[in-house]
Design a protein around this motif. Structure first.
Motif, PDB file in Angstrom:
ATOM      1  N   VAL A   1       0.841  -1.201   0.000  1.00 36.87           N
ATOM      2  CA  VAL A   1       0.000   0.000   0.000  1.00 36.87           C
ATOM      3  C   VAL A   1       0.877   1.251   0.000  1.00 36.87           C
ATOM      4  CG1 VAL A   1      -1.668   1.350   1.347  1.00 36.87           C
ATOM      5  CG2 VAL A   1      -1.969  -1.123   1.104  1.00 36.87           C
ATOM      6  N   GLY A   2       1.944   1.222   0.780  1.00 36.38           N
ATOM      7  CA  GLY A   2       2.810   2.382   0.879  1.00 36.38           C
ATOM      8  C   GLY A   2       3.489   2.754  -0.427  1.00 36.38           C
ATOM      9  N   PHE A   3       3.774   1.779  -1.266  1.00 35.72           N
ATOM     10  CA  PHE A   3       4.455   2.032  -2.526  1.00 35.72           C
ATOM     11  C   PHE A   3       3.508   2.536  -3.623  1.00 35.72           C
ATOM     12  CE2 PHE A   3       8.159  -0.350  -1.067  1.00 35.72           C
ATOM     13  CZ  PHE A   3       9.179   0.332  -1.703  1.00 35.72           C
ATOM     14  N   ALA A   4       2.222   2.442  -3.416  1.00 40.42           N
ATOM     15  CA  ALA A   4       1.253   2.621  -4.497  1.00 40.42           C
ATOM     16  C   ALA A   4       1.125   4.069  -4.969  1.00 40.42           C
ATOM     17  CB  ALA A   4      -0.122   2.116  -4.056  1.00 40.42           C
ATOM     18  N   ASP A   5       0.916   4.201  -6.279  1.00 39.96           N
ATOM     19  CA  ASP A   5       0.460   5.451  -6.878  1.00 39.96           C
ATOM     20  C   ASP A   5      -1.048   5.400  -7.092  1.00 39.96           C
ATOM     21  OD1 ASP A   5       3.103   6.729  -7.401  1.00 39.96           O
ATOM     22  OD2 ASP A   5       3.366   4.927  -8.597  1.00 39.96           O
ATOM     23  N   ARG A   6      -1.577   4.209  -7.259  1.00 43.24           N
ATOM     24  CA  ARG A   6      -3.010   3.964  -7.388  1.00 43.24           C
ATOM     25  C   ARG A   6      -3.364   2.781  -6.496  1.00 43.24           C
ATOM     26  NH1 ARG A   6      -2.841   8.204  -9.579  1.00 43.24           N
ATOM     27  NH2 ARG A   6      -3.585   8.825 -11.646  1.00 43.24           N
ATOM     28  N   LEU A   7      -4.433   2.933  -5.705  1.00 41.75           N
ATOM     29  CA  LEU A   7      -4.958   1.841  -4.891  1.00 41.75           C
ATOM     30  C   LEU A   7      -6.291   1.403  -5.480  1.00 41.75           C
ATOM     31  CD1 LEU A   7      -4.155   3.269  -1.348  1.00 41.75           C
ATOM     32  CD2 LEU A   7      -3.155   1.208  -2.355  1.00 41.75           C
ATOM     33  N   LEU A   8      -6.421   0.115  -5.775  1.00 42.27           N
ATOM     34  CA  LEU A   8      -7.624  -0.415  -6.395  1.00 42.27           C
ATOM     35  C   LEU A   8      -8.314  -1.347  -5.416  1.00 42.27           C
ATOM     36  CD1 LEU A   8      -6.114  -1.226  -9.910  1.00 42.27           C
ATOM     37  CD2 LEU A   8      -7.229   0.865  -9.153  1.00 42.27           C
ATOM     38  N   LEU A   9      -9.478  -0.933  -4.915  1.00 40.33           N
ATOM     39  CA  LEU A   9     -10.232  -1.756  -3.979  1.00 40.33           C
ATOM     40  C   LEU A   9     -11.030  -2.807  -4.732  1.00 40.33           C
ATOM     41  CD1 LEU A   9     -11.690   0.785  -1.380  1.00 40.33           C
ATOM     42  CD2 LEU A   9      -9.552  -0.487  -1.291  1.00 40.33           C
TER      43      LEU A   9
END
Length: 331
Positions: A153-161
């Motif tokens: 999660v910390g590395f993400a540029d986009r989080l997809l639920l």
């Protein structure tokens, strides 16, 4: 976002076990977007690319029947990327971009580092974005029990639920609050069975070009609101109207990464540096720090520096005190 960068864009697809990475990947490959995609998969992935997309081959790099190609990483990622670009150059392979799917227990850090530290890779490829899928049904427990889930999660540029149909609105809201606490700079989208998200939001994000991100999202590095969760990983931003002394800043970051580098997942910034007529773009992954020259400062523009840090139990007060000591005469 359009970019004039001639290098091949790379999208990193990550997420914990069962979060839906392969479902999204197969949707991208089947969609009529007119692009040929080179897919790099770890051979220990839970489920591979749909068999009906692949043409029979015993090669490490195989062609798909939709014009894309797929390969598995049995060794060094740098070598695979080198083979792909060489085959593209000699005309034996044709592709427009690369998508790397990691395993559910993988740390995205080493993959991201590859694009900063390997000159041959950095010359041919640019890391466009890191997409992290989050299983809404199981994410809270995963984030509690597995720090690698927090790192993804910390590395993400986009989080997809994903799997949001299996949770209540209250549960979804609580999860989103926690994700924002870990990484408040990643845009959050919902997807069901790989659908519901426009590919334009996932491809050509250009989020590793911080200057482009700030042009599109001026508040990207603004301080966010924090919530109380059992998170080892969180984010914070530092902003100053002074210019950095380059020698002091180099010395400070050298010491910073020596002490905290393993816990500094990602950090990025736009810097005003004494004696520099251009903005300086800072990018870092763990102990690897890279800087590039950005656009020129406008004549009457406030020379404001902004840096965001995402990491594991980082001592914000020490970071901020050290950065303030690197500032010369304020503007």
């Amino acid at each position: 976002m359009l970019t004039t960068d001639p290098r091949l864009p790379v999208t990193l697809l990550t997420g914990f076990l069962g979060s839906g990475k392969t479902t999204l990947l197969n949707r991208i490959l089947k969609e009529a977007h007119g692009q040929r995609i080179a897919v790099i998969e770890n051979e220990f992935g839970e489920v591979g690319v749909d068999n009906d997309l692949l043409l029979e081959s015993e090669e490490q790099i195989v062609e798909m029947n939709n014009g894309c190609i797929c390969c598995t990483v049995r060794g060094d990622l740098t070598r695979i990327l080198g083979e792909l670009v060489a085959k593209r150059a000699n005309g034996t392979l044709h592709f427009d971009r690369v998508l790397i799917e990691t395993t559910g227990l993988a740390d995205p850090g080493p993959v991201a580092q590859t694009f900063l530290v390997e000159p041959e890779v950095a010359q041919a490829y640019r890391l466009d974005a890191i997409l992290t899928l989050v299983d809404a049904k199981h994410a809270m427990a995963q984030l509690d029990q597995h720090e690698i889930a927090q790192e993804q999660v910390g590395f993400a540029d986009r989080l997809l639920l994903t799997k949001t149909d299996l949770v209540s609105e209250a549960e979804k809201a609580a999860l989103i609050a926690r994700l924002v606490d870990i990484n408040g700079r990643a845009a959050i989208y919902e997807t069901l069975q790989g659908q519901g998200v426009d590919l334009a939001a996932l491809l050509d994000v250009n989020s590793f070009s911080l200057e482009s991100v700030l042009e599109r999202e001026p508040d990207f590095l603004a301080s966010g609101h924090h919530h109380h969760h059992n998170n080892a990983i969180s984010s914070f931003a530092f902003t100053t109207h002074g210019e950095f002394d380059p020698a002091r800043l180099d010395e400070f970051f050298g010491a910073l990464v020596q002490v905290y580098g393993e816990d500094m997942l990602r950090y990025k910034g736009l810097l005003a540096v004494t004696g520099q007529a251009h903005q300086i773009i800072l990018q870092g992954v763990h102990m690897l720090v890279a800087t590039n020259v950005g656009r020129p400062w406008a004549e009457n523009e406030a020379r404001e520096s902004r840096i965001v840090f995402i990491g594991r139990n980082l001592p914000r007060d020490i970071f901020e005190k050290g950065l303030r000591q690197c500032i010369g005469k304020p503007w």
